[in-house]
Design a protein around this motif. Structure first.
Motif, mmCIF file in Angstrom:
data_model
loop_
_atom_site.group_PDB
_atom_site.id
_atom_site.type_symbol
_atom_site.label_atom_id
_atom_site.label_comp_id
_atom_site.label_asym_id
_atom_site.label_seq_id
_atom_site.Cartn_x
_atom_site.Cartn_y
_atom_site.Cartn_z
ATOM 1 N N HIS A 265 -44.282 0.572 -21.833
ATOM 2 C CA HIS A 265 -44.641 -0.379 -22.881
ATOM 3 C C HIS A 265 -43.508 -0.521 -23.900
ATOM 4 O O HIS A 265 -42.845 0.448 -24.256
ATOM 5 C CB HIS A 265 -45.911 0.068 -23.608
ATOM 6 N N ASP B 211 -47.311 -6.065 -26.353
ATOM 7 C CA ASP B 211 -46.416 -5.407 -25.390
ATOM 8 C C ASP B 211 -45.529 -6.488 -24.778
ATOM 9 O O ASP B 211 -46.001 -7.350 -24.034
ATOM 10 C CB ASP B 211 -47.252 -4.708 -24.320
ATOM 11 N N THR C 26 -42.078 -7.392 -19.829
ATOM 12 C CA THR C 26 -42.561 -8.296 -18.779
ATOM 13 C C THR C 26 -42.080 -7.886 -17.390
ATOM 14 O O THR C 26 -42.121 -8.673 -16.450
ATOM 15 C CB THR C 26 -42.081 -9.729 -19.062
ATOM 16 N N ASN D 157 -46.217 -6.637 -13.368
ATOM 17 C CA ASN D 157 -47.059 -7.792 -13.064
ATOM 18 C C ASN D 157 -48.371 -7.776 -13.838
ATOM 19 O O ASN D 157 -49.160 -8.717 -13.732
ATOM 20 C CB ASN D 157 -47.359 -7.840 -11.553
ATOM 21 N N GLU D 158 -48.607 -6.729 -14.583
ATOM 22 C CA GLU D 158 -49.853 -6.634 -15.323
ATOM 23 C C GLU D 158 -49.834 -7.585 -16.521
ATOM 24 O O GLU D 158 -48.786 -7.957 -17.043
ATOM 25 C CB GLU D 158 -50.076 -5.200 -15.804
ATOM 26 N N THR D 159 -51.026 -7.991 -16.960
ATOM 27 C CA THR D 159 -51.143 -8.842 -18.145
ATOM 28 C C THR D 159 -50.704 -8.048 -19.367
ATOM 29 O O THR D 159 -51.163 -6.918 -19.576
ATOM 30 C CB THR D 159 -52.606 -9.290 -18.323
ATOM 31 N N PRO D 160 -49.787 -8.601 -20.197
ATOM 32 C CA PRO D 160 -49.314 -7.858 -21.362
ATOM 33 C C PRO D 160 -50.465 -7.494 -22.296
ATOM 34 O O PRO D 160 -51.402 -8.275 -22.498
ATOM 35 C CB PRO D 160 -48.337 -8.839 -22.030
ATOM 36 N N LEU D 161 -50.393 -6.303 -22.846
ATOM 37 C CA LEU D 161 -51.418 -5.857 -23.778
ATOM 38 C C LEU D 161 -51.193 -6.500 -25.139
ATOM 39 O O LEU D 161 -50.055 -6.705 -25.578
ATOM 40 C CB LEU D 161 -51.383 -4.337 -23.912
ATOM 41 N N LYS D 162 -52.271 -6.826 -25.812
ATOM 42 C CA LYS D 162 -52.190 -7.447 -27.127
ATOM 43 C C LYS D 162 -53.342 -6.938 -27.990
ATOM 44 O O LYS D 162 -54.493 -6.975 -27.564
ATOM 45 C CB LYS D 162 -52.253 -8.975 -27.011
#
Length: 248
Positions: free
Chosen positions: A70, A116, A119, A122-127
């Protein structure tokens, strides 16, 4: 100096340049009957103020990437108006300068977005989002420089410092700010002489001088994933813009 601070300083200088030429007007344009003609001759006087303000925070990131990949980035995407109320003690130094002390309370909040930005995966960025509420006890000390009075109006500039202490800190958030902070303040306004009192609208710009981020978080010892967010920052500084109405 970043572009945001340059723009604020330019705005102060531009408004001051537009306001103070009134001091050079011939006396014949200043012969209207004046309200409260001796108000500025008092050695000292009291007053109070109410106003609104916005709180901003500028983050300095260190680019650290955590062991689990991260890379956290913090920003304040929007501003929320807060409320402030102050008392006032004004001491006349001479014809042009006054010393002003205005203790009071500032109530406000900041909406922080924590993202986060890594990139690579492939995971969706944490927010995440965090709303940081504050209730500052403040004690501004300002030196006021006044221009020449024109009829029932007089422009002025202020410069000073403002210590602040937050009495509403909460535990267990992603970010936590220190209770104490110190601001450098620059302001401009006008004295309007009404029949029974002076009304002074004033805009003040407050620049934080200290790192307000609390880097020591023993309360997150059991939640290291939250502490990684604090570790992604080198410092955080607070800024404010305050619109105040003084009654003197």
């Amino acid at each position: 100096m970043d572009s945001k601070r340059r723009n604020i300083i330019f705005l102060i200088l531009a408004i001051a340049a537009a306001a103070f030429p009134a001091a050079a007007l011939p006396q014949r344009f200043n012969d209207k009957i004046q309200n409260r003609p001796y108000a500025d001759l008092r050695r000292w006087h009291l007053g109070f103020s109410i106003g609104i303000h916005t709180q901003d925070v500028s983050f300095t990131h260190n680019g650290q990437t955590t062991d689990d990949g991260h890379n956290w980035y913090m920003e304040q995407p929007s501003f929320s108006p807060g409320f402030c109320v102050n008392g006032l003690f004004d001491l006349r130094l001479n014809e042009w300068f006054n010393l002003r002390i205005s203790p009071g309370m500032y109530f406000g909040n900041r909406d922080i977005t924590i993202l986060d930005v890594n990139t690579a995966g492939n995971e969706t960025p944490l927010k995440y989002r965090q709303n940081i509420k504050s209730a500052y006890v403040v004690a501004p000390v300002d030196l006021k420089f006044s221009g020449q009075r024109f009829r029932n109006c007089k422009p002025y500039l202020t410069a000073g410092v403002m210590p602040a202490f937050d009495v509403s800190r909460k535990r267990g958030d992603y970010l936590r700010f220190k209770a104490a902070d110190m601001y450098l303040t620059l302001g401009l306004g006008f004295d309007f002489y009404l029949p029974f009192f002076k009304l002074n609208p004033e805009v003040k710009f407050c620049f934080g001088l200290t790192d307000m981020l609390d880097h020591k978080r023993p309360d997150l010892a059991d939640d290291p994933s939250k502490f990684q967010i604090t570790e992604s920052l080198t410092k955080a500084r607070s800024n404010m813009v305050v619109l105040t109405f003084y009654f003197e």
